[in-house]
Design an enzyme around this catalytic site. Structure first.
Site, PDB file in Angstrom:
ATOM      1  N   SER A 128       0.831  -1.205   0.000  1.00 22.75           N
ATOM      2  CA  SER A 128       0.000   0.000   0.000  1.00 22.75           C
ATOM      3  C   SER A 128       0.864   1.253   0.000  1.00 22.75           C
ATOM      4  O   SER A 128       1.966   1.250   0.558  1.00 22.75           O
ATOM      5  CB  SER A 128      -0.902   0.009   1.238  1.00 22.75           C
ATOM      6  OG  SER A 128      -1.478   1.275   1.445  1.00 22.75           O
ATOM      7  N   TYR A 153      -2.545  -0.299   9.915  1.00 24.09           N
ATOM      8  CA  TYR A 153      -2.718  -0.838   8.562  1.00 24.09           C
ATOM      9  C   TYR A 153      -1.404  -0.702   7.783  1.00 24.09           C
ATOM     10  O   TYR A 153      -0.916  -1.663   7.186  1.00 24.09           O
ATOM     11  CB  TYR A 153      -3.847  -0.110   7.842  1.00 24.09           C
ATOM     12  CG  TYR A 153      -3.945  -0.445   6.376  1.00 24.09           C
ATOM     13  CD1 TYR A 153      -4.325  -1.720   5.968  1.00 24.09           C
ATOM     14  CD2 TYR A 153      -3.650   0.501   5.400  1.00 24.09           C
ATOM     15  CE1 TYR A 153      -4.400  -2.048   4.622  1.00 24.09           C
ATOM     16  CE2 TYR A 153      -3.732   0.184   4.054  1.00 24.09           C
ATOM     17  CZ  TYR A 153      -4.105  -1.089   3.666  1.00 24.09           C
ATOM     18  OH  TYR A 153      -4.178  -1.416   2.339  1.00 24.09           O
TER      19      TYR A 153
END
Length: 336
Positions: A128, A153
């Site tokens: 990501s 995350y």
């Protein structure tokens, strides 16, 4: 024609990837746990399209289930694995951190072990843009250090890259990590900005505009993401002969390991993005301006030079074109 496992097959990116691979007549095995992080009926609608294809089979499984994942790898003997299954969302990681440990860490080690013990030729996995965290040097490069994530995350995605490198080094498993930048498009996730904004504007409700609209995002259209994934799948990572432990390059290794950014390399201010959406909908948004949320970053901007150099591809879909296609899908799917 290859035998490919796609985890997260009922998800936004997984669904589109499966469709692309089935078009080129690969054998695709999809895996998903169909959790309720967002509307399960949307996942089931995506899945229904895939199940209609003769070269597609589906397994309803949790990545965290070590025994079942191990048996799946042993029984089916995949050539390529694309791991897109993960607990997504920066803000949700503030509320339910354990979901990220279970899916993104425990689940990922099960994928790595499955690949290691069953002769998988190439593991491609989703990372990501959030891994860049507190970095302010732009555009973000895979050759930059990423030691300061700003959300759990992001930390879990960096952990995936570290875990993958370890397996590339110890077991010579070719692994490629893909840092996606703000993906949007038809069949998208309902928790993402474009989906939330479209729904609210059409319902005449205010939209929440964080950082008072001064956010910039490298919005990347889904078709560009999928093209990037497919090209990377077909390019096996090789050891970098110039890699040095004295000046270690974070984006490559002496092991068969590589990381790429897949982004539109054209950051767009959030207010301009909203304006493009308003133009497509023919309706103005009522905006509720709010401060930056914990875990968010003010801007993302992808350096895609490595992707271009190694695969000959760079994303290039404009937000006007991408938003237009999303709105057309949204109106059709929800009959608005």
């Amino acid at each position: 024609m290859a035998k490919i496992l796609v985890t997260g097959a009922a998800g936004f990116i997984g669904f589109h990837l499966c469709k692309k691979l089935l078009l080129r007549e690969d054998t695709v095995i999809g895996l998903d746990n169909l959790n309720d992080y967002y509307d399960v009926s949307l996942k089931e609608a995506r899945l229904a399209q895939l199940k209609a294809e003769k070269n597609f089979t589906f397994h309803h499984l949790d990545l965290e289930n070590n025994q079942e994942i191990s048996a799946l790898f042993k029984n089916l003997q995949f050539e390529i694995v694309v791991n897109l299954a993960a607990q997504a969302g920066v803000r949700y990681s503030l509320i339910n951190p354990y979901a990220y440990v279970e899916s993104n860490l425990v689940g990922f080690i099960n994928i790595l072990e499955g690949c290691r013990h069953n002769g998988v030729k190439h593991l491609v996995y989703a990372s990501s843009s959030s891994v860049y965290g507190a970095n302010t040097k732009v555009p973000f490069s895979v050759h930059d250090n990423i030691d300061h994530p700003l959300s759990l995350y992001a930390a879990s995605k960096k952990a995936n890259e570290l875990m993958a490198h370890t397996y590339s080094h110890l077991y010579h498993l070719p692994t490629t990590g893909l840092r996606f930048f703000t993906v949007y498009g038809p069949w998208g996730r309902p928790d993402m900005a474009l989906f939330l904004f479209t729904k609210a504007i059409l319902e005449g409700k205010p939209i929440e505009v964080f950082n008072f609209g001064r956010m910039k995002r490298d919005f990347t259209y889904i078709d560009d993401i999928i093209e990037g994934i497919v090209r990377v799948m077909d390019k096996m990572p090789e050891p970098n002969p110039h890699w040095s432990g004295e000046k270690p390059d974070p984006g490559s290794s002496l092991a068969p390991y590589k990381v790429y950014n897949i982004g539109n390399h054209q950051p767009v201010e959030l207010l301009n993005f909203i304006e493009a959406l308003e133009n497509c909908l023919g309706k103005k948004a009522e905006k509720k301006f709010l401060p930056m949320q914990p875990g968010d970053v003010p801007a993302t901007f992808a350096d895609v030079n490595d992707l271009m150099q190694d695969t000959g591809f760079k994303p290039n879909t404009s937000i006007e074109e991408g938003i237009k296609k999303f709105v057309a899908w949204y109106r059709s799917y929800y009959k608005i």
